[in-house]
Design a protein around this motif. Structure first.
Motif, PDB file in Angstrom:
ATOM      1  N   ARG A  95       8.264 -33.267 -65.349  1.00  0.00           N
ATOM      2  CA  ARG A  95       9.626 -33.263 -65.903  1.00  0.00           C
ATOM      3  C   ARG A  95      10.042 -31.889 -66.435  1.00  0.00           C
ATOM      4  O   ARG A  95      10.566 -31.755 -67.526  1.00  0.00           O
ATOM      5  CB  ARG A  95       9.748 -34.322 -67.000  1.00  0.00           C
ATOM      6  CG  ARG A  95       9.541 -35.714 -66.478  1.00  0.00           C
ATOM      7  CD  ARG A  95       9.811 -36.732 -67.563  1.00  0.00           C
ATOM      8  NE  ARG A  95       9.622 -38.067 -67.037  1.00  0.00           N
ATOM      9  CZ  ARG A  95       8.752 -38.923 -67.522  1.00  0.00           C
ATOM     10  NH1 ARG A  95       8.008 -38.608 -68.545  1.00  0.00           N
ATOM     11  NH2 ARG A  95       8.627 -40.119 -67.001  1.00  0.00           N
ATOM     12  N   ARG A 122       4.604 -32.985 -72.863  1.00  0.00           N
ATOM     13  CA  ARG A 122       5.893 -32.875 -72.159  1.00  0.00           C
ATOM     14  C   ARG A 122       6.941 -32.197 -73.023  1.00  0.00           C
ATOM     15  O   ARG A 122       7.838 -31.541 -72.510  1.00  0.00           O
ATOM     16  CB  ARG A 122       6.381 -34.266 -71.752  1.00  0.00           C
ATOM     17  CG  ARG A 122       5.673 -34.839 -70.565  1.00  0.00           C
ATOM     18  CD  ARG A 122       6.410 -36.035 -70.008  1.00  0.00           C
ATOM     19  NE  ARG A 122       6.718 -37.040 -70.995  1.00  0.00           N
ATOM     20  CZ  ARG A 122       6.007 -38.131 -71.227  1.00  0.00           C
ATOM     21  NH1 ARG A 122       4.917 -38.354 -70.559  1.00  0.00           N
ATOM     22  NH2 ARG A 122       6.375 -39.000 -72.135  1.00  0.00           N
ATOM     23  N   ASP A 151       8.067 -28.067 -56.396  1.00  0.00           N
ATOM     24  CA  ASP A 151       9.057 -29.142 -56.489  1.00  0.00           C
ATOM     25  C   ASP A 151       8.409 -30.441 -56.953  1.00  0.00           C
ATOM     26  O   ASP A 151       8.965 -31.163 -57.778  1.00  0.00           O
ATOM     27  CB  ASP A 151       9.756 -29.358 -55.150  1.00  0.00           C
ATOM     28  CG  ASP A 151      10.718 -28.243 -54.806  1.00  0.00           C
ATOM     29  OD1 ASP A 151      11.133 -27.507 -55.732  1.00  0.00           O
ATOM     30  OD2 ASP A 151      11.055 -28.100 -53.614  1.00  0.00           O
ATOM     31  N   LYS A 152       7.253 -30.727 -56.422  1.00  0.00           N
ATOM     32  CA  LYS A 152       6.523 -31.934 -56.824  1.00  0.00           C
ATOM     33  C   LYS A 152       6.163 -31.863 -58.314  1.00  0.00           C
ATOM     34  O   LYS A 152       6.285 -32.848 -59.039  1.00  0.00           O
ATOM     35  CB  LYS A 152       5.261 -32.085 -55.981  1.00  0.00           C
ATOM     36  CG  LYS A 152       4.451 -33.303 -56.294  1.00  0.00           C
ATOM     37  CD  LYS A 152       3.209 -33.377 -55.427  1.00  0.00           C
ATOM     38  CE  LYS A 152       2.352 -34.545 -55.845  1.00  0.00           C
ATOM     39  NZ  LYS A 152       1.077 -34.560 -55.129  1.00  0.00           N
ATOM     40  N   TRP A 192      14.267 -26.460 -63.818  1.00  0.00           N
ATOM     41  CA  TRP A 192      14.164 -25.139 -63.196  1.00  0.00           C
ATOM     42  C   TRP A 192      14.569 -24.035 -64.154  1.00  0.00           C
ATOM     43  O   TRP A 192      14.070 -22.922 -64.077  1.00  0.00           O
ATOM     44  CB  TRP A 192      14.965 -25.080 -61.895  1.00  0.00           C
ATOM     45  CG  TRP A 192      16.449 -25.167 -62.059  1.00  0.00           C
ATOM     46  CD1 TRP A 192      17.198 -26.296 -62.102  1.00  0.00           C
ATOM     47  CD2 TRP A 192      17.352 -24.080 -62.227  1.00  0.00           C
ATOM     48  NE1 TRP A 192      18.523 -25.991 -62.286  1.00  0.00           N
ATOM     49  CE2 TRP A 192      18.640 -24.622 -62.364  1.00  0.00           C
ATOM     50  CE3 TRP A 192      17.204 -22.697 -62.282  1.00  0.00           C
ATOM     51  CZ2 TRP A 192      19.763 -23.833 -62.556  1.00  0.00           C
ATOM     52  CZ3 TRP A 192      18.330 -21.915 -62.465  1.00  0.00           C
ATOM     53  CH2 TRP A 192      19.588 -22.484 -62.597  1.00  0.00           C
ATOM     54  N   TYR A 203       7.720 -30.106 -60.631  1.00  0.00           N
ATOM     55  CA  TYR A 203       8.953 -30.255 -61.416  1.00  0.00           C
ATOM     56  C   TYR A 203       9.159 -31.723 -61.779  1.00  0.00           C
ATOM     57  O   TYR A 203       9.435 -32.064 -62.926  1.00  0.00           O
ATOM     58  CB  TYR A 203      10.186 -29.789 -60.628  1.00  0.00           C
ATOM     59  CG  TYR A 203      10.456 -28.314 -60.580  1.00  0.00           C
ATOM     60  CD1 TYR A 203      10.447 -27.538 -61.729  1.00  0.00           C
ATOM     61  CD2 TYR A 203      10.768 -27.693 -59.374  1.00  0.00           C
ATOM     62  CE1 TYR A 203      10.720 -26.183 -61.670  1.00  0.00           C
ATOM     63  CE2 TYR A 203      11.044 -26.343 -59.313  1.00  0.00           C
ATOM     64  CZ  TYR A 203      11.019 -25.593 -60.458  1.00  0.00           C
ATOM     65  OH  TYR A 203      11.292 -24.265 -60.405  1.00  0.00           O
ATOM     66  N   ASN A 204       9.044 -32.577 -60.776  1.00  0.00           N
ATOM     67  CA  ASN A 204       9.273 -34.005 -60.979  1.00  0.00           C
ATOM     68  C   ASN A 204       8.153 -34.663 -61.779  1.00  0.00           C
ATOM     69  O   ASN A 204       8.407 -35.470 -62.670  1.00  0.00           O
ATOM     70  CB  ASN A 204       9.423 -34.714 -59.637  1.00  0.00           C
ATOM     71  CG  ASN A 204      10.651 -34.265 -58.895  1.00  0.00           C
ATOM     72  OD1 ASN A 204      11.650 -33.892 -59.502  1.00  0.00           O
ATOM     73  ND2 ASN A 204      10.587 -34.281 -57.586  1.00  0.00           N
ATOM     74  N   GLU A 205       6.929 -34.321 -61.446  1.00  0.00           N
ATOM     75  CA  GLU A 205       5.778 -34.962 -62.090  1.00  0.00           C
ATOM     76  C   GLU A 205       5.715 -34.667 -63.591  1.00  0.00           C
ATOM     77  O   GLU A 205       5.437 -35.551 -64.394  1.00  0.00           O
ATOM     78  CB  GLU A 205       4.490 -34.492 -61.417  1.00  0.00           C
ATOM     79  CG  GLU A 205       3.248 -35.156 -61.947  1.00  0.00           C
ATOM     80  CD  GLU A 205       2.006 -34.701 -61.200  1.00  0.00           C
ATOM     81  OE1 GLU A 205       0.910 -35.028 -61.679  1.00  0.00           O
ATOM     82  OE2 GLU A 205       2.115 -34.029 -60.145  1.00  0.00           O
TER      83      GLU A 205
END
Length: 92
Positions: A72, A30, A65-66, A75, A68-70
């Motif tokens: 972290r 990450r 989008d999914k 954009w 991005y969240n998963e």
């Protein structure tokens, strides 16, 4: 009996070690900077990460989008390589 007691003690400790190592690897992934150019993308040693980024670039907006969240990702992190990808790869 002594060996059994040793295994009973060592097994949970070994499990904790493996879990901690996996968490550490996940944290390192990450924290790696998102590639900004195709050259940086090609230089990534971790093939799993490279596949994840390639899947991101080839996916539609809802999947992106999914992701991005998963994972972290911000954009702003992905903007440069995404724009390059969209410019260089024409839709089929």
């Amino acid at each position: 009996m002594v060996r059994l007691a040793h295994v009973d003690t060592a097994a949970p400790l070994r499990y904790k070690l493996v879990v901690k190592q996996r968490e550490e690897q996940s944290r390192k992934r990450r924290e790696e900077p998102f590639p900004q150019t195709p050259a940086e993308f090609n230089a990534i040693q971790d093939k799993e990460l490279q596949q994840r980024i390639a899947r991101f670039l080839t996916s539609d907006d809802s999947v992106q989008d999914k992701m991005y969240n998963e994972y972290r990702w911000g954009w702003r992190q992905v903007r440069a390589i995404r724009e390059t990808y969209m410019k260089d790869v024409s839709p089929i």
